[in-house]
Each structure stands twice: as structure tokens, then as C-alpha cells.
Write a protein that holds these residues in place. Structure first.
Motif, mmCIF file in Angstrom:
data_model
loop_
_atom_site.group_PDB
_atom_site.id
_atom_site.type_symbol
_atom_site.label_atom_id
_atom_site.label_comp_id
_atom_site.label_asym_id
_atom_site.label_seq_id
_atom_site.Cartn_x
_atom_site.Cartn_y
_atom_site.Cartn_z
ATOM 1 N N TYR A 54 -13.561 23.067 74.735
ATOM 2 C CA TYR A 54 -14.609 23.883 75.333
ATOM 3 C C TYR A 54 -15.958 23.172 75.266
ATOM 4 C CZ TYR A 54 -15.849 25.080 70.507
ATOM 5 O OH TYR A 54 -16.215 25.012 69.189
ATOM 6 N N VAL A 55 -16.873 23.654 76.100
ATOM 7 C CA VAL A 55 -18.236 23.124 76.158
ATOM 8 C C VAL A 55 -19.196 24.296 75.966
ATOM 9 C CG1 VAL A 55 -19.953 21.929 77.570
ATOM 10 C CG2 VAL A 55 -17.544 21.280 77.723
ATOM 11 N N VAL A 56 -20.193 24.114 75.105
ATOM 12 C CA VAL A 56 -21.198 25.144 74.854
ATOM 13 C C VAL A 56 -22.494 24.726 75.538
ATOM 14 C CG1 VAL A 56 -22.518 26.414 73.121
ATOM 15 C CG2 VAL A 56 -20.149 25.774 72.659
ATOM 16 N N VAL A 57 -23.008 25.593 76.409
ATOM 17 C CA VAL A 57 -24.271 25.355 77.114
ATOM 18 C C VAL A 57 -25.315 26.325 76.563
ATOM 19 C CG1 VAL A 57 -25.442 25.318 79.345
ATOM 20 C CG2 VAL A 57 -23.040 24.624 79.180
ATOM 21 N N LEU A 115 -23.478 29.781 76.472
ATOM 22 C CA LEU A 115 -22.440 29.946 77.479
ATOM 23 C C LEU A 115 -21.292 29.004 77.137
ATOM 24 C CD1 LEU A 115 -24.776 29.865 80.607
ATOM 25 C CD2 LEU A 115 -24.076 31.849 79.276
ATOM 26 N N VAL A 116 -20.106 29.549 76.936
ATOM 27 C CA VAL A 116 -18.944 28.772 76.529
ATOM 28 C C VAL A 116 -17.994 28.647 77.719
ATOM 29 C CG1 VAL A 116 -17.047 28.581 74.895
ATOM 30 C CG2 VAL A 116 -19.197 29.638 74.165
ATOM 31 N N PHE A 117 -17.734 27.400 78.137
ATOM 32 C CA PHE A 117 -16.844 27.129 79.256
ATOM 33 C C PHE A 117 -15.678 26.278 78.772
ATOM 34 C CE2 PHE A 117 -21.043 27.647 81.121
ATOM 35 C CZ PHE A 117 -20.798 28.456 82.218
ATOM 36 N N GLY A 122 -4.284 20.256 79.098
ATOM 37 C CA GLY A 122 -5.167 19.944 80.222
ATOM 38 C C GLY A 122 -6.628 19.923 79.820
ATOM 39 N N ASN A 123 -7.037 20.859 78.960
ATOM 40 C CA ASN A 123 -8.414 20.875 78.474
ATOM 41 C C ASN A 123 -8.733 19.629 77.656
ATOM 42 O OD1 ASN A 123 -9.827 23.114 79.455
ATOM 43 N ND2 ASN A 123 -8.778 24.488 78.068
#
Length: 365
Positions: free
Chosen positions: A208-211, A219-221, A172-173
Motif C-alpha cells: 500500500y501507499v500512504v498519501v 489516504l491509503v491506496f 500483484g501488489n
């Protein structure tokens, strides 16, 4: 003697790759692609050269009859791994050239950031596919696995369902990452507000996405977070942003003069983009203060933040120096202590103005 030939072949292959590397490194000053190729493929090239030379010079008779097949299978697996490594790094070198050209484009160019995001994610997806295929090829170098091939294919549907259920979150990711990139909902260097945190998209992968926040936190989402939850994207169609500053003051504030002062301040400010500005009375608060809202635009979010801070400081200084009567104040109207002097137990205190008591009737005196 055979071992000396084997060692000599491996060393010679490594020396040959080193000579080629030095030649390409000199040519890399002219051709950017060759520079990226050398940087990415040096160690994979050494590994491939050593493995190929070993396979060419190795003979099963050099070891015992029991160890010979094991060495051949091991070298086969290492050969597949080395070529996979080289192929992935070569593909990365090719895309590095394009990414370097896109990074030279202005940060405000939305198409360039979109292309960078898509190329980065696609090459990672391609690398994942290559690794999976290579892993399967390495497994099939073992005769036992090949013998089970028919059974595995027959049960592929059941196995696929089991794996799909077990890896539902990961799959899904991955699909969410592809959806984000190719729908242009999120790009590298986009300014976003996620979970009440302001930051920039620093890295976007399949999972994942790193902000990067304003205070340099990361911030890792999970990628699926951005498809299942709302978030703010301040640079989806452009980087220009309108900022606002709130000032709470007394009713006696001269709004027209404050508006003129704001214009005098921002018209010469280097961060203002010379487009939008205004100052309006937007609210009368419950505590009796008047709310002024100053709007101003800037080229990007970082600029508008500094512009807002500068404008807020200037307005505070201006009001304190030129209109101190307009500073925030709270008015409290209370009863005089004398109103309680003659009141007995259970009686109501007199209104100090002599008009009405607290119950709303006439003054009992």
C-alpha cells in the motif's frame, strides 16, 4: 540445583547484554551506526541472550519425560524467532545510517528521494523473505513436518498454483510496488494528485501507499492502484511548479495595467523563483466576462500555492481600488413594461425601441 543454574544463566546473559548495550550507547555519540544498533537491537539482543542461555543450561531431565521433547521443540522455535528478530533489526540499523544521511540532503534532491524509497522498500522485502524462511525452518523442527517433506515437495507445483491464485491480489501488489520504485515513477515525498486529492507520498510499502493530504488526512491506496490508474506526479523530474490564477472581469478592464501591476507585485515576492510569469486574456466566457490568467513559478508546490493566493488577493484588491468599472458585471437587456400595455390576448408585445416585435416582423403599430 539445576533450576538455579538455569535461572542464573538467563539472568547473567541478560546482564551481559545490558553491559554491552551501555558501552555501545556511549560509543554511539561518536559512531552513528552504533547508536542505531543499540536502538534497534536492544530487545532482540535480550531475547537472543536469554534463549541461548536457556538452551545451554536446560536438560531434559529437569522435567518429565513427556514434557522434555515439548520444551525442546518450543525453545527451538523461540530461538529461531529470536535470531530472526535480531537479524532483521540489525539490517534495519545498517540501512538507518544511510537513510539518515539521505534525509539530510535537500528535499528537492530527486536522486536522494529515489534512493530513500528504494532502500526502504528493499529492506522491507528482505525482511519478508527472512520471515518466510524462518517460518519454514521453525516448521521443520517438528519431526512430523520433516516426514511430510517429500510429499510436500512432490505437490509443490499444485500447491504453488493454488496459493498463487488465492494470493493473486497480494502478489500483484508486491510486484507493482517493486515496479513503481525501480521505474522511478513514485518516490517518498513526491507531490501527487491522486483521485483529485493533492498530497505527498508519506509511506510506500510492498502492498500500500500512504498519501498525506494538505489537510493532514491520510489516504491509503493499494500499490496496484498506481500501476492501473493515471495520477499526477508534480515532482518526478523536479520540484519546481508553475501556478495559475484566473480572474474574471468586465470588458473594460485595462489589461496592460493589470499586467504591470502583477509584475510589480511578484518581482519582490519572496516565494517567486524569479523565472516565469505572465498575464494573458485566455477566454471570453459565455456569460460575457473576460478571463485573465496569471502564471507564476515557485520552487515547490507548497510555495506556489501560497504565491497564487497572495497574487489573487492582490489583484482583487487592486481592481476594486483602481478599476472598479472593470469588476464583473452582467448586462441584461429586457422589454419595457409599456410594450405590454396595449397588447391584447394572443398579441405580441411591442419592442421598446419601436423597431421590431419578438417575431422579427415590423412593429404592428
Amino acid at each position: 540445583m539445576n533450576w538455579l543454574i538455569l535461572i542464573g544463566s538467563v539472568v547473567g546473559a541478560i546482564i551481559g547484554v545490558e553491559l554491552v548495550r551501555r558501552l555501545l550507547l556511549k560509543a554511539g555519540h561518536t559512531w552513528d551506526f552504533l547508536g542505531h544498533l543499540v536502538r534497534r537491537c536492544t530487545w532482540p539482543g535480550f531475547a537472543v541472550a536469554a534463549v541461548v542461555a536457556f538452551n545451554a543450561a536446560f536438560a531434559p531431565t529437569m522435567v518429565s519425560s513427556t514434557a522434555g521433547p515439548i520444551v525442546e521443540r518450543l525453545t527451538g522455535v523461540v530461538t529461531i524467532a529470536a535470531f530472526t528478530w535480531l537479524l532483521i533489526q540489525a539490517a534495519y540499523a545498517v540501512t538507518d545510517v544511510v537513510l539518515d544521511q539521505l534525509e539530510r540532503v535537500e528535499e528537492n534532491n530527486r536522486r536522494a528521494r529515489r534512493a530513500r524509497t528504494q532502500i526502504t522498500l528493499v529492506r522491507r522485502a528482505a525482511a519478508a523473505v527472512i520471515i518466510v524462511i524462518s517460518f519454514g525452518a521453525a516448521l521443520f523442527t517438528f519431526p512430523e513436518v520433516r516426514a511430510l517433506g517429500a510429499g510436500l515437495l512432490a505437490s509443490a507445483g499444485i500447491a504453488g498454483a493454488i496459493v498463487g491464485i488465492a494470493a493473486q491480489s497480494t502478489i500483484g501488489n508486491m510486484l507493482a510496488g517493486l515496479q513503481l520504485v525501480f521505474s522511478d515513477a513514485l518516490r517518498l515525498d513526491d507531490v501527487v494528485v491522486v483521485n483529485n486529492e493533492w498530497g505527498r507520498i508519506e509511506e510506500l510499502t510492498l502492498t500500500y501507499v500512504v498519501v498525506r493530504s494538505w489537510d493532514e488526512r491520510r489516504l491509503v491506496f493499494p500499490v496496484s492502484y498506481f500501476t492501473q490508474n493515471p495520477f499526477e506526479n508534480w515532482t518526478r523530474h523536479g520540484s519546481r511548479v508553475i501556478g495559475h490564477v484566473y480572474i474574471r472581469v468586465d470588458w473594460s478592464v485595462p489589461v496592460d495595467e493589470v499586467r504591470e501591476e502583477l509584475h510589480r507585485f511578484i518581482k519582490d515576492h519572496p516565494l517567486w523563483d524569479q523565472k516565469d510569469w505572465t498575464l494573458q486574456v485566455t477566454d471570453i466566457q459565455h456569460n460575457g466576462l473576460v478571463e485573465l490568467r496569471a502564471l507564476m513559478s515557485a520552487a515547490d508546490s507548497a510555495s506556489v500555492w501560497d504565491l497564487k493566493c497572495d497574487a489573487r488577493e492582490h489583484l482583487v484588491t487592486y481592481l476594486r481600488a483602481h478599476h472598479p468599472h472593470a469588476l464583473p458585471r452582467f448586462r441584461v437587456e429586457g422589454s419595457s413594461l409599456g410594450a405590454f400595455a396595449d397588447s391584447g390576448p394572443g398579441s405580441w408585445p411591442k419592442d421598446p425601441r419601436g423597431a421590431r416585435d419578438q417575431r422579427g416582423g415590423q412593429d404592428p403599430s
